[in-house]
Design an enzyme around this catalytic site. Structure first.
Site, PDB file in Angstrom:
ATOM      1  CB  CYS A  26      47.187  -0.102  38.417  1.00 55.62           C
ATOM      2  SG  CYS A  26      46.225   0.341  39.878  1.00 55.62           S
ATOM      3  CG  ASP A  66      45.993  -3.640  36.154  1.00 52.87           C
ATOM      4  OD1 ASP A  66      46.532  -4.363  36.991  1.00 52.87           O
ATOM      5  OD2 ASP A  66      45.236  -2.708  36.455  1.00 52.87           O
ATOM      6  CG  HIS A  84      39.931  -4.141  36.418  1.00 57.10           C
ATOM      7  ND1 HIS A  84      41.143  -3.611  36.051  1.00 57.10           N
ATOM      8  CD2 HIS A  84      40.212  -5.176  37.274  1.00 57.10           C
ATOM      9  CE1 HIS A  84      42.117  -4.280  36.651  1.00 57.10           C
ATOM     10  NE2 HIS A  84      41.580  -5.226  37.390  1.00 57.10           N
ATOM     11  CD  GLU A  85      35.155  -2.176  38.250  1.00 58.45           C
ATOM     12  OE1 GLU A  85      36.213  -1.522  38.049  1.00 58.45           O
ATOM     13  OE2 GLU A  85      35.020  -2.937  39.226  1.00 58.45           O
ATOM     14  CB  VAL A 101      35.739  -3.754  14.428  1.00 63.59           C
ATOM     15  CG1 VAL A 101      35.848  -5.192  14.921  1.00 63.59           C
ATOM     16  CG2 VAL A 101      36.932  -2.945  14.881  1.00 63.59           C
ATOM     17  CD  GLU A 102      41.756  -3.668   9.477  1.00 65.82           C
ATOM     18  OE1 GLU A 102      42.495  -4.569   9.010  1.00 65.82           O
ATOM     19  OE2 GLU A 102      42.118  -2.876  10.372  1.00 65.82           O
ATOM     20  CG  LEU A 103      42.463  -8.981  12.784  1.00 62.02           C
ATOM     21  CD1 LEU A 103      41.754  -9.439  14.047  1.00 62.02           C
ATOM     22  CD2 LEU A 103      42.882 -10.205  11.975  1.00 62.02           C
TER      23      LEU A 103
END
Ligand SMILES: [Ca+2]
Ligand SMILES: [Ca+2]
Ligand SMILES: [Ca+2]
Ligand SMILES: [Ca+2]
Ligand SMILES: [Ca+2]
Ligand SMILES: [Ca+2]
Ligand SMILES: [Ca+2]
Ligand SMILES: [Ca+2]
Ligand SMILES: [Ca+2]
Ligand SMILES: [Ca+2]
Ligand SMILES: [Ca+2]
Ligand SMILES: [Ca+2]
Ligand SMILES: [Ca+2]
Ligand SMILES: [Ca+2]
Ligand SMILES: [Ca+2]
Ligand SMILES: [Ca+2]
Lengths: 129, 129, 129, 129, 129, 129, 129, 129, 129, 129
Positions: F34, F41, F75-76, F56-58
């Site tokens: 946070c 968080d 968060h946003e 995207v590669e895992l």
């Protein structure tokens, strides 16, 4: 009747090419190898299609799925490749393949790919009361 | 009243041909033989239709389903064949047949086939609050 | 107050004919006889309708359903006949009757029949957030 | 503050008449008498409405519902009557009242009645991802 | 950092004003007093919105919700007032607030209020297979 | 092969750029700090996209998610930033990212952000019977 | 083979009297009349027993249950009477009969009665891991 | 390897006779004929046992179950007979067989039979936290 | 660190040998070959044990399970063999291994084997309210 | 009040030492590092105990759990260590700690450890009807 893994997908003539109908298959016993680490990967595939002139034969599909057991494959490519092989073998009106892969690196992955014959119109759903 | 398996599908006159209505039947006790190995296969069928002049009689449907017990059949063909026999016997406005087959070779298969009379328009669904 | 099975369906004036509204009834205690074997059959009926000038009276509906107890009836016909009697008694704007019959010969059967007054337009559903 | 059953439905000014919004109430404690037998009937009411200038006051709604306790009422009429009283008291943009009555004579009954102000257009649903 | 109930709603600049996106918050710990009896009321609020230039700050939202603890409020008004305060603080493209109040007088109440910027068009939902 | 947290998102060429298909990933093991209190968080991310030229590669995605472990984020913003990084790395036809954050201050928060290439048309859903 | 309701319960010799084993039957199609009002009552019976020298024959049990269709019976007595008839017919080592009656007067009733041969010791349950 | 129905139950030496362990099998594809009407019956069998010197071989069990397909059998006897055959073939320390038969005459029937070697003591269940 | 299938089960010293505690592991990615047909078999294993001086190391357990991928094994033997290997490696106070195998020949099989040190007494379960 | 990760577990006096009672805590936000690979691990802990003279203080428990964030730990040891720390801090009558770890290497692991004061007798469960 030999029982060996095989990349050959046998088909049989669609017994009812005069109508659109749906074939759904759940294939929970897929395993291949991770192309980076060589370790086993596991997935469940869901296939659904509207056949045109050919249907995929159940036992050859099983042997085909078995054929990936000792090969290295990425999730995205193997799902599209299997779809491509099934399309080449059956040339369907519509086909959808979903691969649900077991968690790797704490991440769950699913791949969903479709083919739709441009000349084909999906049936209007009939909803009976 | 004889009780033998029979390919004959008896019908009776639709008691309400003046309206579209739905008949749904669940038929969980279907078994036939695998045409490749001769071993038993099992399926549940779901039938739903809008009759026109004829309805399929329940007991004859049971005896008809029984008649496949000693015959070899592929999933795709037997589902379409049963639909075809039911269409020939009842000539309905709409009919949908779903065959849910037990797992074979680690693969679950379902077949869903429909017939719709080109001259028939499905009722507009009425959704009451 | 007599309590006898009766084919008479009593009605009372719709207390709110100025609006479309829905009446839904679940009637799980229906039994009649199989017209072929004389043995008891069991069903649950679901009735839903939009009344016009008349509503079916609850107790008379119960006695009406009771009146089939000693009669032989086919599933398709009895469902359409009950709908017809209810239509004659209430002359509604819309009515749907569903009969869910207990398994016979290993087969489950449901019959769903509707009536819609051609002059009636179903209300546009209002979906509140 | 007196606490007596009462047919009077108090309202208060809608605190936000500038917007359409939904008020939903579940009222599970309704009982009246059967007008034929004098025995108790039980129901749960569901009220939902878009207020215009007035909202129904919660406590007066409770006392209003209580006022039916010693009165005889048919299901269809009492549901429409309560809707009518609520309409007269609040004159809303939209209101729906659902009465779910306990089983009587082996039959479950629900009544669903709506009012919609002809000058009112329901909000287009916004579906966020 | 003081931790006191407060009517002030702090915001921070929307970090991605170039796109429409959804913020959803579940706020289960709301309590105020009944303005008639002075007894505690409890509710869960659900907030969802598409921010424009400002987002509501989480801690200030918590303190804002706390600020109602010793105040008397009607359900309908407090829901609309909270929406109004949130609109004034954030001036969003779209906002929906739902208040689910605990049973009072045997009645459950929910209030659902929305604001939609007239100049804003909701995104067309994309449904992937 | 190094195993360190990294902000670099590796990609590989889309093995089937000739068709639209869906990649779905569930990423339950996200944690950051946070930015106000420095406390941990936790969140679960859901990613779904239609790739264009790159996937995207895992493993790099896992290391990328790990890289937030010691950073402070709102968060946003973090949800939109991750979306932005994924867009920059893969330049997809469509992408949706959902962040489901654990309760903080008694409030649950989810953020859902999408990107849609203006030149891309979503496939019409095909619904088979 | 006649098909009439009958109070006669046919039995056949227990095919395995040398061991204790359990027979369980679910009998959902029971109906009789209320001895006070003459109106139909409905119930589901559950029978479970350990046979000694005789087992109850399935078809005769069905006809026996049918034989109550036109008779008036109280719930408590009819359950005990049926148990008594089954005991007389089969003289089992243990028998339990449960009658689950449909709601009457707003009240659901179940009756559960057992018999245990004083000379019989129930088998010690074996719980496998 | 022939694939014909067969009454012969093959066994193989218990690979771990030094310990008690449980083998559980679910056998959903059993069908025989009703000895009274000649019509098909269907059942699911559940087998669980603690082997002593021999285990039943899976494929021979399947062929054994298949062998009842054209034979007439009563529920109680066929369940005890199958148990008896399995006991003779494997001579286990403990065995339980449950037959769950499809509804006939509106009645569901299950038969549960056990064998316990008098010289055998069941393991005391260990319940870990 | 090599990543190859291996029959070697590594252990580490039990960090808390002074108390009885439970270790539970779910191992859903097991596959071997059928010793009769050479075709792949699939199973999920559930391991639970109370360690004494040694615990099985997670990664070596994964490589051990992988080592069966190209070997032929019967269900009963492979489950007991794995238990035996785990016992030899860890010499626990109690261990239970459950193998849940995918359906073959229409039959589901589970094998449950336990070891209990004769000198060990299971803890009396404490059930808190 | 500082807000830093800390290994110190604060307690407060049990407010009701005269009775046995249960404290249950679910702690879903635990993360540490794998001691072999350095990569993050995630777990949910479940704590339940009967306090004697001391209870663990909630905020200090949160900071304690946070203190593992940058440390390497094996599942079995960290669960027993946390239990040991909690025992030392609170010296309870009974305590059970369950660690449910996220899947690693395709294997789910849970560790369940208990402490029971030898002088303490668990309360006999009271089961109210
Ligand atoms: Ca349908
Ligand atoms: Ca409806
Ligand atoms: Ca609604
Ligand atoms: Ca009630
Ligand atoms: Ca929404
Ligand atoms: Ca609450
Ligand atoms: Ca989606
Ligand atoms: Ca589909
Ligand atoms: Ca019934
Ligand atoms: Ca029992
Ligand atoms: Ca058992
Ligand atoms: Ca079956
Ligand atoms: Ca256990
Ligand atoms: Ca699997
Ligand atoms: Ca407990
Ligand atoms: Ca988590």
């Amino acid at each position: 009747m030999t029982t060996q893994p095989s990349k050959q997908l046998d088909t049989f003539p669609n017994p009812a090419p005069e109508r659109d109908y749906t074939i759904r298959m759940r294939i929970p016993e897929f395993t291949c190898l991770c192309p980076k680490t060589g370790q086993p990967d596991f997935a469940t595939f869901h296939l659904e299609y509207v056949p045109d002139q050919a249907c995929v034969e159940l036992k050859s599909l099983k042997l085909y799925m078995w054929s990936f057991r000792d090969e290295g494959h990425f999730h995205e490519k193997v799902t599209n490749d299997i779809l491509q092989d099934l399309l080449k073998a059956t040339n369907p009106r519509f086909m959808r393949l979903t691969g649900v892969f077991n968690v790797r690196g704490g991440i769950d992955t699913s791949i969903i790919a479709e083919y739709r014959d441009p000349a084909w119109t999906p049936p209007t759903p009939v909803q009976l009361p």
